[in-house]
Scaffold this active site. Structure first.
Site, PDB file in Angstrom:
ATOM      1  N   ARG A  91      -9.034   1.254   9.069  1.00  0.00           N
ATOM      2  CA  ARG A  91      -8.616  -0.124   9.335  1.00  0.00           C
ATOM      3  C   ARG A  91      -9.661  -0.890  10.111  1.00  0.00           C
ATOM      4  O   ARG A  91      -9.478  -2.077  10.388  1.00  0.00           O
ATOM      5  CB  ARG A  91      -7.327  -0.090  10.172  1.00  0.00           C
ATOM      6  CG  ARG A  91      -6.078  -0.480   9.402  1.00  0.00           C
ATOM      7  CD  ARG A  91      -4.928  -0.447  10.380  1.00  0.00           C
ATOM      8  NE  ARG A  91      -3.795  -1.190   9.929  1.00  0.00           N
ATOM      9  CZ  ARG A  91      -2.760  -0.663   9.287  1.00  0.00           C
ATOM     10  NH1 ARG A  91      -2.759   0.593   8.961  1.00  0.00           N
ATOM     11  NH2 ARG A  91      -1.738  -1.425   8.970  1.00  0.00           N
ATOM     12  N   LYS A 103       0.831  -1.209   0.000  1.00  0.00           N
ATOM     13  CA  LYS A 103       0.000   0.000   0.000  1.00  0.00           C
ATOM     14  C   LYS A 103       0.864   1.258   0.000  1.00  0.00           C
ATOM     15  O   LYS A 103       0.642   2.181  -0.772  1.00  0.00           O
ATOM     16  CB  LYS A 103      -0.901   0.054   1.251  1.00  0.00           C
ATOM     17  CG  LYS A 103      -1.854  -1.105   1.399  1.00  0.00           C
ATOM     18  CD  LYS A 103      -2.691  -0.994   2.665  1.00  0.00           C
ATOM     19  CE  LYS A 103      -1.901  -1.015   3.964  1.00  0.00           C
ATOM     20  NZ  LYS A 103      -1.208  -2.290   4.254  1.00  0.00           N
ATOM     21  N   ARG A 146      11.687  -2.198  10.888  1.00  0.00           N
ATOM     22  CA  ARG A 146      10.640  -1.726  11.789  1.00  0.00           C
ATOM     23  C   ARG A 146      10.481  -2.688  12.964  1.00  0.00           C
ATOM     24  O   ARG A 146      10.542  -3.897  12.788  1.00  0.00           O
ATOM     25  CB  ARG A 146       9.312  -1.627  11.023  1.00  0.00           C
ATOM     26  CG  ARG A 146       9.160  -0.288  10.345  1.00  0.00           C
ATOM     27  CD  ARG A 146       8.008  -0.226   9.402  1.00  0.00           C
ATOM     28  NE  ARG A 146       6.778  -0.812   9.927  1.00  0.00           N
ATOM     29  CZ  ARG A 146       5.604  -0.738   9.292  1.00  0.00           C
ATOM     30  NH1 ARG A 146       5.531  -0.122   8.124  1.00  0.00           N
ATOM     31  NH2 ARG A 146       4.542  -1.277   9.810  1.00  0.00           N
ATOM     32  N   ARG A 201      11.626  -5.956   4.438  1.00  0.00           N
ATOM     33  CA  ARG A 201      11.321  -4.512   4.416  1.00  0.00           C
ATOM     34  C   ARG A 201      12.373  -3.723   5.207  1.00  0.00           C
ATOM     35  O   ARG A 201      12.761  -4.107   6.305  1.00  0.00           O
ATOM     36  CB  ARG A 201       9.927  -4.266   5.012  1.00  0.00           C
ATOM     37  CG  ARG A 201       9.631  -2.783   5.176  1.00  0.00           C
ATOM     38  CD  ARG A 201       8.168  -2.434   5.173  1.00  0.00           C
ATOM     39  NE  ARG A 201       7.371  -3.054   6.198  1.00  0.00           N
ATOM     40  CZ  ARG A 201       6.048  -2.949   6.271  1.00  0.00           C
ATOM     41  NH1 ARG A 201       5.378  -2.240   5.371  1.00  0.00           N
ATOM     42  NH2 ARG A 201       5.382  -3.560   7.231  1.00  0.00           N
ATOM     43  N   ARG A 247      -0.277  -9.337  13.363  1.00  0.00           N
ATOM     44  CA  ARG A 247      -0.846  -8.267  12.528  1.00  0.00           C
ATOM     45  C   ARG A 247      -1.726  -8.843  11.420  1.00  0.00           C
ATOM     46  O   ARG A 247      -2.726  -8.241  11.057  1.00  0.00           O
ATOM     47  CB  ARG A 247       0.282  -7.421  11.933  1.00  0.00           C
ATOM     48  CG  ARG A 247       0.940  -6.546  12.993  1.00  0.00           C
ATOM     49  CD  ARG A 247       2.277  -6.037  12.552  1.00  0.00           C
ATOM     50  NE  ARG A 247       2.186  -5.116  11.446  1.00  0.00           N
ATOM     51  CZ  ARG A 247       3.194  -4.821  10.643  1.00  0.00           C
ATOM     52  NH1 ARG A 247       4.366  -5.410  10.818  1.00  0.00           N
ATOM     53  NH2 ARG A 247       3.036  -3.957   9.677  1.00  0.00           N
TER      54      ARG A 247
HETATM   55  P1  ADP Z   1       1.635  -1.720   7.345  1.00  0.00           P
HETATM   56  O1  ADP Z   1       2.202  -0.774   6.295  1.00  0.00           O
HETATM   57  O2  ADP Z   1       2.524  -2.862   7.572  1.00  0.00           O
HETATM   58  O3  ADP Z   1       0.228  -2.106   7.050  1.00  0.00           O
HETATM   59  P2  ADP Z   1       1.311   0.660   8.906  1.00  0.00           P
HETATM   60  O4  ADP Z   1       2.536   1.456   8.774  1.00  0.00           O
HETATM   61  O5  ADP Z   1       0.130   1.076   8.077  1.00  0.00           O
HETATM   62  O6  ADP Z   1       1.643  -0.877   8.668  1.00  0.00           O
HETATM   63  O7  ADP Z   1       0.842   0.580  10.406  1.00  0.00           O
HETATM   64  C1  ADP Z   1       1.718   0.158  11.416  1.00  0.00           C
HETATM   65  C2  ADP Z   1       0.936   0.036  12.723  1.00  0.00           C
HETATM   66  O8  ADP Z   1       0.395   1.328  13.075  1.00  0.00           O
HETATM   67  C3  ADP Z   1      -0.277  -0.881  12.672  1.00  0.00           C
HETATM   68  O9  ADP Z   1       0.071  -2.239  12.899  1.00  0.00           O
HETATM   69  C4  ADP Z   1      -1.121  -0.304  13.804  1.00  0.00           C
HETATM   70  O10 ADP Z   1      -0.622  -0.692  15.079  1.00  0.00           O
HETATM   71  C5  ADP Z   1      -0.886   1.190  13.666  1.00  0.00           C
HETATM   72  N1  ADP Z   1      -1.883   1.812  12.785  1.00  0.00           N
HETATM   73  C6  ADP Z   1      -1.661   2.387  11.577  1.00  0.00           C
HETATM   74  N2  ADP Z   1      -2.800   2.855  11.043  1.00  0.00           N
HETATM   75  C7  ADP Z   1      -3.790   2.559  11.944  1.00  0.00           C
HETATM   76  C8  ADP Z   1      -5.188   2.751  11.978  1.00  0.00           C
HETATM   77  N3  ADP Z   1      -5.856   3.348  10.969  1.00  0.00           N
HETATM   78  N4  ADP Z   1      -5.871   2.310  13.061  1.00  0.00           N
HETATM   79  C9  ADP Z   1      -5.240   1.720  14.084  1.00  0.00           C
HETATM   80  N5  ADP Z   1      -3.932   1.484  14.114  1.00  0.00           N
HETATM   81  C10 ADP Z   1      -3.195   1.893  13.056  1.00  0.00           C
HETATM   82  P1  ADP Z   2       2.291  -1.836   3.187  1.00  0.00           P
HETATM   83  O1  ADP Z   2       2.308  -0.323   3.177  1.00  0.00           O
HETATM   84  O2  ADP Z   2       1.058  -2.402   2.561  1.00  0.00           O
HETATM   85  O3  ADP Z   2       2.569  -2.409   4.527  1.00  0.00           O
HETATM   86  P2  ADP Z   2       4.870  -1.656   1.812  1.00  0.00           P
HETATM   87  O4  ADP Z   2       4.599  -0.731   0.672  1.00  0.00           O
HETATM   88  O5  ADP Z   2       5.608  -1.135   2.969  1.00  0.00           O
HETATM   89  O6  ADP Z   2       3.471  -2.348   2.264  1.00  0.00           O
HETATM   90  O7  ADP Z   2       5.584  -2.957   1.219  1.00  0.00           O
HETATM   91  C1  ADP Z   2       6.002  -4.029   2.078  1.00  0.00           C
HETATM   92  C2  ADP Z   2       7.364  -4.539   1.621  1.00  0.00           C
HETATM   93  O8  ADP Z   2       7.228  -5.163   0.341  1.00  0.00           O
HETATM   94  C3  ADP Z   2       8.409  -3.442   1.440  1.00  0.00           C
HETATM   95  O9  ADP Z   2       9.667  -3.988   1.747  1.00  0.00           O
HETATM   96  C4  ADP Z   2       8.318  -3.101  -0.061  1.00  0.00           C
HETATM   97  O10 ADP Z   2       9.559  -2.585  -0.550  1.00  0.00           O
HETATM   98  C5  ADP Z   2       7.999  -4.467  -0.656  1.00  0.00           C
HETATM   99  N1  ADP Z   2       7.142  -4.408  -1.848  1.00  0.00           N
HETATM  100  C6  ADP Z   2       6.184  -3.491  -2.149  1.00  0.00           C
HETATM  101  N2  ADP Z   2       5.578  -3.787  -3.326  1.00  0.00           N
HETATM  102  C7  ADP Z   2       6.164  -4.936  -3.770  1.00  0.00           C
HETATM  103  C8  ADP Z   2       5.974  -5.763  -4.943  1.00  0.00           C
HETATM  104  N3  ADP Z   2       5.039  -5.483  -5.861  1.00  0.00           N
HETATM  105  N4  ADP Z   2       6.753  -6.858  -5.065  1.00  0.00           N
HETATM  106  C9  ADP Z   2       7.675  -7.174  -4.113  1.00  0.00           C
HETATM  107  N5  ADP Z   2       7.910  -6.439  -3.002  1.00  0.00           N
HETATM  108  C10 ADP Z   2       7.172  -5.329  -2.826  1.00  0.00           C
END
Ligand code: ADP
Ligand code: ADP
Length: 213
Positions: free
Chosen positions: A88, A13, A160, A127, A171
């Site tokens: 979320r 995302k 992270r 990541r 998660r």
């Molecule tokens: P990821 O990219 O792996 O989905 P995020 O960076 O979006 O993770 O979020 C990391 C953490 O921050 C989540 O696991 C949660 O604990 C918190 N978080 C982020 N956005 C929200 C939300 N909209 N509501 C509740 N918790 C959130």
């Molecule tokens: P989210 O915001 O949904 O948690 P991220 O954008 O942080 O996801 O992506 C999670 C991990 O996967 C990061 O290390 C990113 O560089 C990698 N990644 C993102 N898109 C792709 C893809 N299409 N193929 C392989 N790896 C990817």
């Protein structure tokens, strides 16, 4: 254009939202990035959020919703914005719908980036994250130009705290339980778009641009 990015943790995302923000020239609003910036600056919100994030749990809605509503009311969001990581939960989605309704507007699209659980663990374990600008890399799929160093500002990349395998599992459980129902919510609202997130990041981006056209 007002867009929501849906998908499991690690689905890509943030990677796609950053590219979309550039293409459509609208802000990329990541609640995860906002919480991490607060943790880095040791604010009260950061301290509260960290206790949930480190366990793989969601930060409570009451700490999250107002923050997003304030952010999307700012001037730079007038032409649209991309929400990455929000909503979320169903109550968050309802709060967003209500807040926009009160302004006579609504979200245009919710893009679900579909990636099966078995691919997620690999995504998360590779990541790497820039603590200065928030840029995200993957050691194999999307590496920085110089190993371990951010392309944008030269800062040392970090893992992270919540990307440890045992937290990732939690998660994913939380995602299936609390966030996945949003797919149905936005399907019913008639704005759901789905893309295959297992392709290369460039191909996923192309697919998103296509479904939004
Ligand atoms: P990821 O990219 O792996 O989905 P995020 O960076 O979006 O993770 O979020 C990391 C953490 O921050 C989540 O696991 C949660 O604990 C918190 N978080 C982020 N956005 C929200 C939300 N909209 N509501 C509740 N918790 C959130
Ligand atoms: P989210 O915001 O949904 O948690 P991220 O954008 O942080 O996801 O992506 C999670 C991990 O996967 C990061 O290390 C990113 O560089 C990698 N990644 C993102 N898109 C792709 C893809 N299409 N193929 C392989 N790896 C990817």
């Amino acid at each position: 254009m007002k867009i929501i990015m849906l998908g499991a943790p690690g689905a890509g995302k943030g990677t796609q939202a950053a590219r979309m923000a550039e293409k459509y020239n609208i802000p990329h609003i990541s609640t995860g990035d906002i919480f991490r910036a607060n943790i880095r600056d040791n604010t009260e919100l950061g301290q509260k959020a960290k206790s949930y994030m480190d366990k793989g749990l969601l930060v409570p809605d009451e700490l999250t919703c107002d923050l997003v509503m304030d952010r999307i009311s700012q001037d730079d969001c007038r032409e649209g914005f991309i929400l990455d990581g929000f909503p979320r939960t169903i109550p968050q989605a309802e709060a967003l719908t209500k807040a926009l309704e009160a302004k006579g507007t609504a979200m245009d699209a919710a893009v679900d980036v579909e990636v099966p659980d078995e691919n997620i663990v690999n995504r998360m374990s590779g990541r790497r994250f820039c603590p200065v600008c928030g840029a995200t890399y993957h050691i194999v799929a999307l590496p920085p130009k110089k190993e371990g160093v951010c392309d944008n500002d030269g800062a040392a990349l970090v893992i992270r705290d919540d990307d440890k395998p045992e937290t990732v599992k939690k998660r994913l459980d939380v995602y299936h339980e609390q966030t996945q129902p949003l797919i149905d919510y936005y399907q019913k609202a008639g704005i759901l778009k789905t893309v295959d997130g297992t392709q290369s990041a460039d191909d996923v981006f192309e697919a998103i641009v296509k479904v939004l056209a």
